[in-house]
Design an enzyme around this catalytic site. Sequence first.
Site, PDB file in Angstrom:
ATOM      1  N   LYS A 288      36.713  26.668  45.138  1.00 46.94           N
ATOM      2  CA  LYS A 288      35.859  26.279  44.018  1.00 46.94           C
ATOM      3  C   LYS A 288      36.006  24.788  43.743  1.00 46.94           C
ATOM      4  O   LYS A 288      37.068  24.211  43.969  1.00 46.94           O
ATOM      5  CB  LYS A 288      36.257  27.034  42.741  1.00 46.94           C
ATOM      6  CG  LYS A 288      36.079  28.534  42.771  1.00 46.94           C
ATOM      7  CD  LYS A 288      36.593  29.138  41.466  1.00 46.94           C
ATOM      8  CE  LYS A 288      36.553  30.663  41.484  1.00 46.94           C
ATOM      9  NZ  LYS A 288      35.177  31.178  41.427  1.00 46.94           N
ATOM     10  N   ARG A 362      34.847  41.924  44.533  1.00 45.11           N
ATOM     11  CA  ARG A 362      34.206  43.149  45.040  1.00 45.11           C
ATOM     12  C   ARG A 362      34.991  43.747  46.209  1.00 45.11           C
ATOM     13  O   ARG A 362      34.919  44.953  46.452  1.00 45.11           O
ATOM     14  CB  ARG A 362      32.761  42.851  45.440  1.00 45.11           C
ATOM     15  CG  ARG A 362      32.610  41.893  46.588  1.00 45.11           C
ATOM     16  CD  ARG A 362      31.236  41.255  46.644  1.00 45.11           C
ATOM     17  NE  ARG A 362      31.038  40.312  45.552  1.00 45.11           N
ATOM     18  CZ  ARG A 362      29.906  39.646  45.336  1.00 45.11           C
ATOM     19  NH1 ARG A 362      28.877  39.836  46.148  1.00 45.11           N
ATOM     20  NH2 ARG A 362      29.792  38.802  44.340  1.00 45.11           N
TER      21      ARG A 362
END
Length: 513
Positions: A288, A362
Site C-alpha cells: 500500500k 478474502r
Amino acid sequence: MLRETVFMITVTLSDKKFNEKASAYIVLLTQDEVKDGVRSGAADVLQALWGDEEAVFKAHGFTGKNGSSVFQVGYHKEKAVPVVCVSLGDPSSSDDAVEDVRRACGTGYNLLKKTKAETISVLLPDAKTVGTTQSNLVEQATTIFHIASYAYTEFKSGGSAKKDTPWQPTIVLSGINKKHEKDVKRAEIIATATNTTRGFADCPPNIMTPQELADQAKKVAKDHGLTYTCFDQEKAKELGMGCYYSVAKGSSNPGQFVTLEYKGKKGAPTIAFVGKGVCFDTGGISLKPANAMSGMKYDMSGAAAVIGAMKAIAQLKPDVHVVGITPLVENMPSACASKQDDVVTAMNGKTVEIINTDAEGRLILADALVYAEQTFKPEAIIDIATLTGACAYFLGSFYAGLFTRDDALAGTLTSIGKKVGDKLWQLPLSDQYAPALDSPIADLANCGNQVYKAGATTAALFLGNFVDKKTQWAHLDIAGTDSKIPGTTYLGKGATGTGVRILVEYALSYGGK
C-alpha cells in the site's frame, strides 16, 4: 497479556422524574415542545431548576432544530445543577428517530464531561413519539451511554490507564419503571462487549499481534465459560488451508486460527460467525502507499467483533449453539510472502490465482468459511470483515454492506441493524459479476477484473465459492464503519465496535430470546 481497558459507568432506573440527588440533568425534547412549551414531567424538572425554561431557550436561541442543544446551570436548594436540553427535532419526519435519540444522548453526555457530575438524571422522550417500545428505548439509551463512556488510554503516559480513574458517572434514567431493569442489564452486557471489541481494535499493532488477540480470545473464553481452540499456521497448512497459509507465512508473527464455542442447550441449532483478523495490513508484496497504511490496525475489526459478540452471547445464554471463528494473521512483504501470480489451494480444493496480495482478507476468510461448514455444519453463517474500500466509498460511514442470496436473512439482518443502531444496506450479489473472477490458470482469481468494477460485490462473490449454496450465508463488509465515524456524537475518534450488536441480536433471535 495486555490488560483490558474498559471502564464501567453505572445505569440505574428511577420512577420519579425529578431526582433530588442528581448533580446534572440531560433532557431530550421534541421541536414541538421547544416551540409550544415543554410538557409532562420534563416541564416540572426544568421549571424547578431554571424557573422559566422558555426564557432560557430564547436567551440561547434554542429553536429545537434536530441535534441542537442548550447548556444552562440551574439551582436546587442553592446548589448549582448543570442542565443540558437536546432536541430531537420532529420525530415524525425523521428517517430514524431512535438514532436521533442515541445521538442526543451522546451530545448530552459529551457536554457534561467537563462538569465531572457524579449522578446524571436523564429524561427520555415518550417511546411512542420516536416509534419504538419502552424496552427498546431503555436498552438503546443504556447502550449509548456505555459506548459514549469508552476511552482508550492504555498508552497515555501517566494518564488514565496508569493512575487516574476516568469519569464514571451514575446515569439515572428517570421516570422509568424498574421492571425495565432487565433491559438495562441486557444492554450493559452488549455495550461492554462492544467496548471490549473497540479496545482490541484500538490497540497498536506491535502489541495486538495474532498471538495477542488469540490470547485475548482465550481469556474471554475462560472468563465466560466458552470452549476455546487454537492452532497455528503450520497446522492450518496440514489441514489444507492453502489460502490462509499464503497470507500467514509472510509475517514473522505466526498466524493463529481461533475458535470459540457457546454450546447452548442440547440439540440446539448451530450458527457460525466468521471474522476477518488481519492484525495489520501492509498490502503484502502489493504494498500500500504510505498514506493508505495508517489505520490498518483496524483490519482485524471483524475478528474483534466476533470475539466481543461471543463474550456477550456467553452471558445472555440464547438457546442456540454459536461458533465464532477468527483466522488471525498479519499481511507483510517479506521474503516468505506470497507473490502476485502465485496459485494456492483452499481447504475445499478450489485453486486461487493471487492477482493482488492486498486482497488477502478474502483468502483467509475462504478457508475459515470452509472450516466452519465442514467442522460444525451450521444452519447459518455470517462473516464480518473490513473487506473492500469499494464498499466504504459506496456506502460511506453510516451503513455496512450486506450481501446474501437469502431474502429472509437479508430482511432479518437489516431489521436488526436498524433496531440496534448498527445499520446495514443490502448490495447485489449477482452472478452477472462472476466472470470478473475468472482466471486462465486457476479456478478463481482472488480479486475481480476492474472492467467489471463493483469491487465489493466481486469480493463477496469470491467468498460465496466457499459456502454451500444450501447454507444460509451473509457477508457483512464493515470497511466503512469500523472506525473514525464523523458526526456520531456517541462515538470517539477510534474503533466503533461495529457488528457486535448485530451478531448478538441475531444469535438471541435465533435462540428464541
